[in-house]
Write an enzyme that holds these catalytic residues in place. Structure first.
Site, PDB file in Angstrom:
ATOM      1  N   LYS A   1       0.836  -1.215   0.000  1.00 23.44           N
ATOM      2  CA  LYS A   1       0.000   0.000   0.000  1.00 23.44           C
ATOM      3  C   LYS A   1       0.867   1.260   0.000  1.00 23.44           C
ATOM      4  CE  LYS A   1      -2.472  -0.955   3.682  1.00 23.44           C
ATOM      5  NZ  LYS A   1      -3.522  -0.833   4.705  1.00 23.44           N
TER       6      LYS A   1
ATOM      7  N   GLU B   1      -5.201  -3.186  10.161  1.00 22.41           N
ATOM      8  CA  GLU B   1      -5.738  -1.837  10.412  1.00 22.41           C
ATOM      9  C   GLU B   1      -6.182  -1.677  11.869  1.00 22.41           C
ATOM     10  OE1 GLU B   1      -6.288   0.956   8.194  1.00 22.41           O
ATOM     11  OE2 GLU B   1      -4.707  -0.158   7.184  1.00 22.41           O
TER      12      GLU B   1
HETATM   13  N1  LIG Z   1       1.245   0.193   4.705  1.00 26.93           N
HETATM   14  C1  LIG Z   1       1.770   1.390   4.702  1.00 26.93           C
HETATM   15  O1  LIG Z   1       2.025   1.928   3.666  1.00 26.93           O
HETATM   16  C2  LIG Z   1       2.041   2.106   6.007  1.00 26.93           C
HETATM   17  C3  LIG Z   1       2.091   1.405   7.224  1.00 26.93           C
HETATM   18  C4  LIG Z   1       2.411   2.110   8.402  1.00 26.93           C
HETATM   19  C5  LIG Z   1       2.652   3.482   8.339  1.00 26.93           C
HETATM   20  N2  LIG Z   1       2.568   4.116   7.121  1.00 26.93           N
HETATM   21  C6  LIG Z   1       2.802   5.572   7.030  1.00 26.93           C
HETATM   22  O2  LIG Z   1       4.120   5.831   7.500  1.00 26.93           O
HETATM   23  C7  LIG Z   1       4.144   7.114   8.119  1.00 26.93           C
HETATM   24  C8  LIG Z   1       4.743   6.936   9.492  1.00 26.93           C
HETATM   25  O3  LIG Z   1       6.032   6.405   9.338  1.00 26.93           O
HETATM   26  P1  LIG Z   1       7.194   6.774  10.369  1.00 26.93           P
HETATM   27  O4  LIG Z   1       6.720   6.600  11.751  1.00 26.93           O
HETATM   28  O5  LIG Z   1       8.385   6.050   9.890  1.00 26.93           O
HETATM   29  O6  LIG Z   1       7.305   8.343  10.210  1.00 26.93           O
HETATM   30  P2  LIG Z   1       8.101   9.347   9.265  1.00 26.93           P
HETATM   31  O7  LIG Z   1       8.537   8.755   8.013  1.00 26.93           O
HETATM   32  O8  LIG Z   1       7.235  10.539   9.233  1.00 26.93           O
HETATM   33  O9  LIG Z   1       9.390   9.671  10.157  1.00 26.93           O
HETATM   34  C9  LIG Z   1       9.212  10.189  11.468  1.00 26.93           C
HETATM   35  C10 LIG Z   1      10.280  11.235  11.792  1.00 26.93           C
HETATM   36  O10 LIG Z   1      11.549  10.588  11.938  1.00 26.93           O
HETATM   37  C11 LIG Z   1      12.522  11.233  11.117  1.00 26.93           C
HETATM   38  N3  LIG Z   1      13.475  10.178  10.793  1.00 26.93           N
HETATM   39  C12 LIG Z   1      13.353   9.172   9.917  1.00 26.93           C
HETATM   40  N4  LIG Z   1      14.406   8.335  10.028  1.00 26.93           N
HETATM   41  C13 LIG Z   1      15.209   8.845  10.987  1.00 26.93           C
HETATM   42  C14 LIG Z   1      16.441   8.431  11.560  1.00 26.93           C
HETATM   43  N5  LIG Z   1      17.022   7.279  11.215  1.00 26.93           N
HETATM   44  N6  LIG Z   1      17.005   9.225  12.495  1.00 26.93           N
HETATM   45  C15 LIG Z   1      16.414  10.366  12.909  1.00 26.93           C
HETATM   46  N7  LIG Z   1      15.231  10.794  12.438  1.00 26.93           N
HETATM   47  C16 LIG Z   1      14.638  10.029  11.479  1.00 26.93           C
HETATM   48  C17 LIG Z   1      11.734  11.838   9.990  1.00 26.93           C
HETATM   49  O11 LIG Z   1      12.408  12.915   9.406  1.00 26.93           O
HETATM   50  C18 LIG Z   1      10.471  12.284  10.713  1.00 26.93           C
HETATM   51  O12 LIG Z   1      10.688  13.517  11.340  1.00 26.93           O
HETATM   52  C19 LIG Z   1       2.725   7.630   8.175  1.00 26.93           C
HETATM   53  O13 LIG Z   1       2.534   8.572   7.142  1.00 26.93           O
HETATM   54  C20 LIG Z   1       1.906   6.375   7.921  1.00 26.93           C
HETATM   55  O14 LIG Z   1       0.666   6.649   7.286  1.00 26.93           O
HETATM   56  C21 LIG Z   1       2.293   3.469   5.973  1.00 26.93           C
END
Ligand SMILES: NC(=O)c1ccc[n+]([C@@H]2O[C@H](COP(=O)([O-])OP(=O)(O)OC[C@H]3O[C@@H](n4cnc5c(N)ncnc54)[C@H](O)[C@@H]3O)[C@@H](O)[C@H]2O)c1
Length: 375
Positions: free
Chosen positions: A142, A245
């Site tokens: 997704k 979900e």
């Molecule tokens: N099936 C799917 O596609 C699926 C599943 C779960 C979540 N998501 C999506 O993923 C997003 C959430 O992902 P997330 O929690 O990884 O958040 P993100 O990608 O927004 O990253 C969170 C924060 O961490 C920072 N960051 C990333 N890697 C870092 C590192 N190694 N060191 C320091 N900072 C770092 C980023 O700049 C950001 O500020 C949401 O938009 C959610 O909808 C999608």
């Protein structure tokens, strides 16, 4: 370096991972993406040093470009996707080029959607750098971005050619980010693999102030083991895999309304507590099972929900809930929202159609949200 072949539908996706293994990852990626005429690395600016390292190594054998983005939930838009595509077209990338998405789940979603739209699709690989991405979001086809009305309302399915993760990349995230991301793992234990609860809690405690390599490797195995059987059977997550979900109905609205101040993992944690409250009010879960939810979520060490949720705009939360992207799988009135609910650990409540979804009155969800926000 480890290699796991994660079968999604009837095709495997190679997942290369390890700790301090960037050289091996680059060799594996170069082999997967051979014959490409150029590559575009789409990277979260927060991981620029890691991105430049990978870029330098890949540039020894192929033409590479890099595009940095600011990973903020309010930037997860179609505009961000178009900017990536414009950048690639300006640099004369072709159908034979490939994209690499390096960052958290947000970067993976923007880059994955851009890769599937440009020239009707180019190959891409994920290089996850957060726990949410490494253990959860890259294990999914997704890809989606947000629209003004709500979370992940516009997207598609896109299959990565490969996934590559140096678990060392995860260690620069603040500890709160690392642990919050593990809410998806708590979710997996509650919905699918209760046998992993002890190992998960041990790994969480081992993370301490520094991310221990062994703990991260265990979490990777737990994440893949929980997701693969369901993704093999239901690669588009439209039937039995909709169970992933769990916690996301209220969770997405919390994440969206807070404009990402409450990050995805934390929002899912609160969303699971809301789902448990809804289940109790509908007679599916008893007090002990709701208490189990609270205990296991407490291991994430989140701040108290009152301080996090109390200040949110509840009217806006209701509006975003009403636009939930699971609408259409089961019959749902305008004042209801489809939710994954449990009647026991790893026992979803099933609709007549077999979907693990229940149409829940919005009033019931809002009451549950108020209960959790007062904990
Ligand atoms: N099936 C799917 O596609 C699926 C599943 C779960 C979540 N998501 C999506 O993923 C997003 C959430 O992902 P997330 O929690 O990884 O958040 P993100 O990608 O927004 O990253 C969170 C924060 O961490 C920072 N960051 C990333 N890697 C870092 C590192 N190694 N060191 C320091 N900072 C770092 C980023 O700049 C950001 O500020 C949401 O938009 C959610 O909808 C999608």
């Amino acid at each position: 370096m480890f290699e796991r072949s994660v079968v999604v539908g009837d095709e495997p996706i190679p997942y290369y991972y390890g700790f301090g293994c960037a050289d091996d990852l680059v060799n594996a990626l170069a082999a997967e993406l051979k014959n490409a005429d150029a590559g575009l690395l789409i990277a979260d600016r927060a991981v620029a040093p890691f991105a430049e390292d990978i870029l330098g190594r890949l540039a020894e054998s192929m033409t590479m470009h890099v595009y940095f983005l600011d990973a903020e939930e309010r930037n997860k838009t179609l505009g961000a996707v178009q900017s990536v595509i414009d950048f690639a077209v300006d640099r004369r990338l072709t159908r034979d080029s490939f994209f690499l998405a390096m960052g958290g789940g947000l970067t993976g979603n923007i880059a994955g959607l851009a890769a599937s739209l440009i020239y009707r699709g180019v190959r891409f690989a994920h290089l996850p750098t957060t726990s949410v991405a490494a253990f959860d979001s890259v294990l999914s086809l997704k890809q989606a971005v947000n629209l003004p009305r709500g979370k992940n309302l516009c997207g598609c399915y896109a299959r990565p050619t490969a996934i590559a993760c140096d678990l060392g990349w995860l260690t620069t995230a603040p500890r709160s980010g690392l642990v919050n991301g593990l809410a998806e793992m708590v979710k997996n234990v509650l919905i699918a693999t209760p046998e992993h609860e002890t190992l998960l809690l041990r790994s969480l405690s081992q993370l301490g102030e520094e991310a221990a390599p062994d703990a991260l490797l265990s979490l990777m195995h737990i994440g893949i083991d929980a997701k693969e059987p369901l993704l093999r059977a239901d690669p588009k997550e439209r039937r039995e895999a909709l169970i992933f979900e769990y916690g996301h109905t209220a969770g997405h609205s919390i994440e969206f309304v807070s404009q990402g101040v409450i990050c995805h993992g934390e929002a899912v944690a609160w969303g699971m507590l809301v789902a448990a409250e809804v289940s109790r009010s509908l007679g599916y879960l008893d007090e002990a099972e709701v208490a189990h939810h609270r205990e296991i979520v407490a291991h994430l060490g989140l701040p108290d929900p009152r301080s996090r949720l109390g200040g949110l705009d509840f009217a806006r939360l209701r509006q975003v809930l009403a636009a939930d992207n699971k609408r259409g799988y089961v019959q749902c009135a305008p004042d209801e929202v489809p939710m994954v609910l449990l009647k026991g650990v790893a026992e979803p409540v099933l609709a007549v159609s077999g979907h693990p979804l229940v149409a829940v009155p919005l009033d019931t969800v809002m009451t549950a949200l108020s209960t959790v926000a007062a904990l």
